[in-house]
Design an enzyme around this catalytic site. Structure first.
Site, PDB file in Angstrom:
ATOM      1  N   CYS A  10      26.399  46.285  25.109  1.00 30.23           N
ATOM      2  CA  CYS A  10      25.829  47.199  24.051  1.00 30.23           C
ATOM      3  C   CYS A  10      25.099  46.469  22.800  1.00 30.23           C
ATOM      4  O   CYS A  10      25.405  45.379  22.767  1.00 30.23           O
ATOM      5  CB  CYS A  10      27.018  48.198  23.742  1.00 30.23           C
ATOM      6  N   ASP A 133      37.839  53.606  22.737  1.00 28.34           N
ATOM      7  CA  ASP A 133      37.554  52.537  21.742  1.00 28.34           C
ATOM      8  C   ASP A 133      38.574  52.446  20.696  1.00 28.34           C
ATOM      9  O   ASP A 133      39.612  53.382  20.643  1.00 28.34           O
ATOM     10  CB  ASP A 133      35.995  53.004  21.152  1.00 28.34           C
TER      11      ASP A 133
HETATM   12  O1  LIG Z   1      27.516  48.605  18.437  1.00 29.67           O
HETATM   13  C1  LIG Z   1      27.474  49.079  17.207  1.00 29.67           C
HETATM   14  O2  LIG Z   1      27.026  48.732  16.066  1.00 29.67           O
HETATM   15  C2  LIG Z   1      27.970  50.530  17.075  1.00 29.67           C
HETATM   16  C3  LIG Z   1      27.667  51.391  15.893  1.00 29.67           C
HETATM   17  C4  LIG Z   1      28.180  52.624  15.870  1.00 29.67           C
HETATM   18  C5  LIG Z   1      28.980  53.039  16.887  1.00 29.67           C
HETATM   19  C6  LIG Z   1      29.387  52.252  17.924  1.00 29.67           C
HETATM   20  C7  LIG Z   1      29.122  50.845  18.122  1.00 29.67           C
HETATM   21  N1  LIG Z   1      29.319  50.230  19.093  1.00 29.67           N
HETATM   22  C8  LIG Z   1      30.259  50.583  20.135  1.00 29.67           C
HETATM   23  O3  LIG Z   1      31.521  50.318  19.838  1.00 29.67           O
HETATM   24  C9  LIG Z   1      32.394  49.736  20.892  1.00 29.67           C
HETATM   25  C10 LIG Z   1      33.120  48.580  20.598  1.00 29.67           C
HETATM   26  O4  LIG Z   1      32.286  47.672  20.049  1.00 29.67           O
HETATM   27  P1  LIG Z   1      32.765  46.264  20.022  1.00 29.67           P
HETATM   28  O5  LIG Z   1      32.809  45.577  21.388  1.00 29.67           O
HETATM   29  O6  LIG Z   1      34.182  45.987  19.525  1.00 29.67           O
HETATM   30  O7  LIG Z   1      31.880  45.353  19.084  1.00 29.67           O
HETATM   31  C11 LIG Z   1      31.473  49.635  22.144  1.00 29.67           C
HETATM   32  O8  LIG Z   1      31.543  50.939  22.990  1.00 29.67           O
HETATM   33  C12 LIG Z   1      29.891  49.911  21.445  1.00 29.67           C
HETATM   34  O9  LIG Z   1      29.094  50.529  22.522  1.00 29.67           O
END
Ligand SMILES: O=C(O)c1ccccc1N[C@@H]1O[C@H](COP(=O)(O)O)[C@@H](O)[C@H]1O
Length: 215
Positions: A10, A133
């Site tokens: 992502c 998450d």
């Molecule tokens: O990635 C981002 O900036 C984000 C912004 C707002 C909502 C979700 C976001 N990312 C998502 O969050 C989870 C966990 O991310 P991490 O691997 O802990 O950084 C993941 O599903 C991203 O798609």
């Protein structure tokens, strides 16, 4: 034997990273449409990234409590395959978005306690997929993408009637353990494959995908 685990990378911002993720075996890439995020994209940037994606790689648009105007703009300009709703969208709003665009919807749910896990059921009948998450603290600028894990024991031996994805603080080092403990068949990462917020590291992307697919 080929792995049945699917990986989502992502917050990509560079077409070369989209190609790399596909080559390394990712099933999904995520594009962030949330101005407070260091991974936020303009519609033009996202359109270019979507073009770079090889056939078969699913392009996921991540939005947070988006209104119809924002969703329309993304849908009109960027060739996406799925919505990721990462805000406090209600089950009714999930159903509305599914109907309006005819695209699969993945609803993200933040988890910190057993009650949060129980609340996931509200979405299991309406969303096409669930994304589990870590729960962000109240009032946090970012509801996800914070690089923080939750207690994976909370989702061990849980069943939902639709596919689900594990997210939150995953890294090349811990993703194998997370998969083996929780039984997740899908994993999502953003911060764990970055050298700084919003700056993806190609070697970490490859290492993450390899670790997930060999878990
Ligand atoms: O990635 C981002 O900036 C984000 C912004 C707002 C909502 C979700 C976001 N990312 C998502 O969050 C989870 C966990 O991310 P991490 O691997 O802990 O950084 C993941 O599903 C991203 O798609």
């Amino acid at each position: 034997m080929p792995s049945d685990v699917k990986v989502k990378i992502c917050g990509l911002r560079d077409p070369a990273h989209v190609e790399l993720a596909a080559r390394a075996g990712a099933a999904y890439v995520g594009f962030v449409f949330f101005p407070k995020s260091p991974r936020n994209l303009s519609l033009d940037e996202a359109r270019e990234l979507a073009w770079a994606a090889p056939v078969g790689l699913a392009k996921v648009a991540l939005v947070v409590n988006a209104d119809d105007a924002q969703l329309d703009a993304i849908n009109d300009r960027v060739a996406i395959d799925m919505w990721q709703l990462h805000g406090s969208e209600s089950p009714e709003r999930v159903a509305e978005i599914k109907k309006r665009y005819g695209l699969p919807v993945m609803k993200a749910v933040g988890v910190a306690t057993r009650d949060d896990v129980a609340a996931i059921d509200l979405y299991a009948g309406v969303a096409d997929q669930l994304l589990i998450d870590a729960k962000a603290p109240k009032g946090a600028d970012l509801p996800g993408g914070r690089g923080l894990p939750f207690d994976w024991e909370l989702v061990v031996r849980k069943y939902w009637p639709c596919p689900w994805m594990l997210a939150g603080g995953l890294t090349p080092e811990n993703v194998g353990r997370a998969i083996n403990l929780t039984g997740a068949r899908q994993v999502d990462v953003s911060s764990g494959v970055e050298s700084a917020p919003g700056v993806k590291d190609p070697a970490l992307i490859e290492a993450f995908i390899k670790a997930a697919l060999t878990a």
